[in-house]
Enzyme design. Structure first.
Site, short mmCIF file in Angstrom:
data_model
loop_
_atom_site.label_atom_id
_atom_site.label_comp_id
_atom_site.label_asym_id
_atom_site.label_seq_id
_atom_site.Cartn_x
_atom_site.Cartn_y
_atom_site.Cartn_z
N HIS A 1 0.92 -1.32 0.04
CA HIS A 1 0.31 0.17 -0.01
C HIS A 1 1.06 1.39 0.15
O HIS A 1 1.95 1.11 0.63
CB HIS A 1 -1.19 0.03 1.67
CG HIS A 1 -0.12 0.12 2.58
ND1 HIS A 1 0.13 -0.87 2.98
CD2 HIS A 1 0.00 1.14 3.56
CE1 HIS A 1 1.30 -0.50 3.89
NE2 HIS A 1 1.21 0.62 4.50
N ASP A 42 0.34 5.37 2.02
CA ASP A 42 0.03 5.68 3.26
C ASP A 42 -1.11 6.46 2.80
O ASP A 42 -1.35 7.72 2.24
CB ASP A 42 0.89 6.14 4.30
CG ASP A 42 1.33 4.56 4.49
OD1 ASP A 42 1.24 3.94 4.75
OD2 ASP A 42 3.08 5.01 5.18
N HIS A 52 4.83 0.41 -0.30
CA HIS A 52 5.42 -0.74 1.60
C HIS A 52 4.31 -1.60 1.47
O HIS A 52 3.39 -1.62 2.03
CB HIS A 52 6.68 0.51 1.75
CG HIS A 52 5.11 0.93 2.84
ND1 HIS A 52 3.90 2.34 2.05
CD2 HIS A 52 4.47 0.72 4.08
CE1 HIS A 52 3.69 2.81 3.48
NE2 HIS A 52 3.55 1.86 4.70
N ARG A 96 4.99 5.55 13.99
CA ARG A 96 5.54 6.35 12.86
C ARG A 96 4.62 7.82 12.50
O ARG A 96 3.71 8.19 13.68
CB ARG A 96 4.46 5.77 12.04
CG ARG A 96 4.26 5.87 10.34
CD ARG A 96 2.84 4.90 10.02
NE ARG A 96 1.65 5.50 9.42
CZ ARG A 96 0.97 4.94 8.82
NH1 ARG A 96 1.05 3.84 8.24
NH2 ARG A 96 -0.47 5.96 8.75
C1 SIN Z 1 3.40 0.47 8.31
O1 SIN Z 1 3.21 0.90 6.88
O2 SIN Z 1 2.97 2.49 8.29
C2 SIN Z 1 3.78 0.18 8.72
C3 SIN Z 1 5.20 0.19 8.01
C4 SIN Z 1 5.95 -1.60 8.90
O3 SIN Z 1 5.41 -1.82 9.82
O4 SIN Z 1 6.97 -1.27 8.87
#
Ligand code: SIN
Length: 300
Positions: A103, A105, A261, A276
């Site tokens: 995805h 974000d 990612h 995050r």
């Molecule tokens: C996310 O998708 O923002 C988290 C990525 C992760 O936990 O590596």
């Protein structure tokens, strides 16, 4: 000769990702911030090691890159409304993890984040890597015919699959250590150009992802599926990806406008926690928007 004077930038693959060293993220001057920003644009995702920081210092570092994004569906930290603790406890086995599908974000927002930053807090002894895919390269490697076909298409994004009121892509959200906020609002739809022009580099990339892109404008979900699946398969070729092995105090910062990612979920029985922060972005535009209009809207 290197174009960086204040930092050392070492690419980790030939196509995406670079590790930046020689910098303390708690003490950045304007020139170093400019160089980090340049490396971020050049490599799509940048990584730093051994950056021990308090949450206050982390928030201050992130603020160098712009105002914070909005966090609609995950409860943020009580004393830091801009920070989400991405957490899976050791006891949460055989569950679906947050971020565990490809995805970008919050692509369902009118102005999806420009960047996302993660800081490693508690890292399992193995597993829990994050993978990234270069969506600019994905666009550039399409045939000219395919580019012409998809250029005018509009993709419809929605948060409904993970955060709507039906069965969630995240599984049983009540049983997670992260507080997931599900609502009717998640069913709202947002249209963005499928081929997005980067407001800083002017490069084109594919702005779609399997979690939030639900269909193409003018088509049903089932009619869109075949075209979208074909494009996702193209985007997720090994050549366009890199993979980051976390350590405590590692930082990753990626360009959410032109990367997807994916968080690996291969560490059952161990705790993983990352903090995050998203940086607010602008309204995505495609090549249909002329340069003088973009300039007028101060998009480029
Ligand atoms: C996310 O998708 O923002 C988290 C990525 C992760 O936990 O590596």
């Amino acid at each position: 000769m290197t174009k960086y004077k204040k930092i050392t930038v070492a690419p980790i693959t030939g196509t995406i990702g670079a590790e930046i060293s020689g910098v303390d993220l708690r003490q950045l001057d304007a020139e170093t911030v400019t160089e980090i920003r340049q490396a971020f644009l050049d490599h799509t995702v940048v990584f730093f090691r051994d950056q021990e920081m308090t949450t206050e210092e982390y928030v201050k570092f992130a603020a160098n890159f712009g105002p914070f994004g909005l966090e609609p569906y995950v409860k943020t930290m009580d004393d830091h409304p801009e920070v989400i603790a991405v957490l899976k406890e050791a006891s949460e086995t055989k569950t679906i993890n947050f971020g565990g599908q490809w995805h970008s974000d919050w692509s369902f927002q009118e102005s999806p984040p420009l960047a996302t930053i993660l800081l490693g807090i508690d890292i399992p002894p193995y597993g829990g890597d994050t993978l990234f895919a270069n969506m600019t390269l994905a666009y550039e490697t399409l045939s000219e015919g395919m580019k012409q076909i998809i250029e005018p298409l509009i993709a419809v994004h929605s948060a409904k699959r993970p955060y709507g009121t039906g069965k969630s892509l995240l599984g049983d959200t009540d049983k997670k250590s992260m507080t997931i906020i599900r609502s009717e609002k998640a069913h709202e739809e947002m249209e963005h150009p499928l081929v997005r022009t980067h407001p800083e580099t002017d490069e084109k990339s594919l702005f779609i992802n399997p979690v939030y892109t639900i269909r193409l404008k003018g088509m049903s979900e089932s009619d869109s599926r075949e075209i979208l699946q074909k494009l996702f398969k193209h985007c997720l070729q090994e050549e366009f990806k890199c993979r980051f092995r976390w350590q405590k105090n590692s930082v990753a910062m990626w360009d959410n406008r032109c990367a997807m990612h994916f968080a690996m979920n291969d560490y059952d029985g161990f705790r993983r926690e990352l903090h995050r922060i998203t940086i607010a972005g602008d309204v995505p535009f495609g090549s249909a928007m002329p340069k003088d209009t973009r300039e007028h809207l101060q998009l480029a």
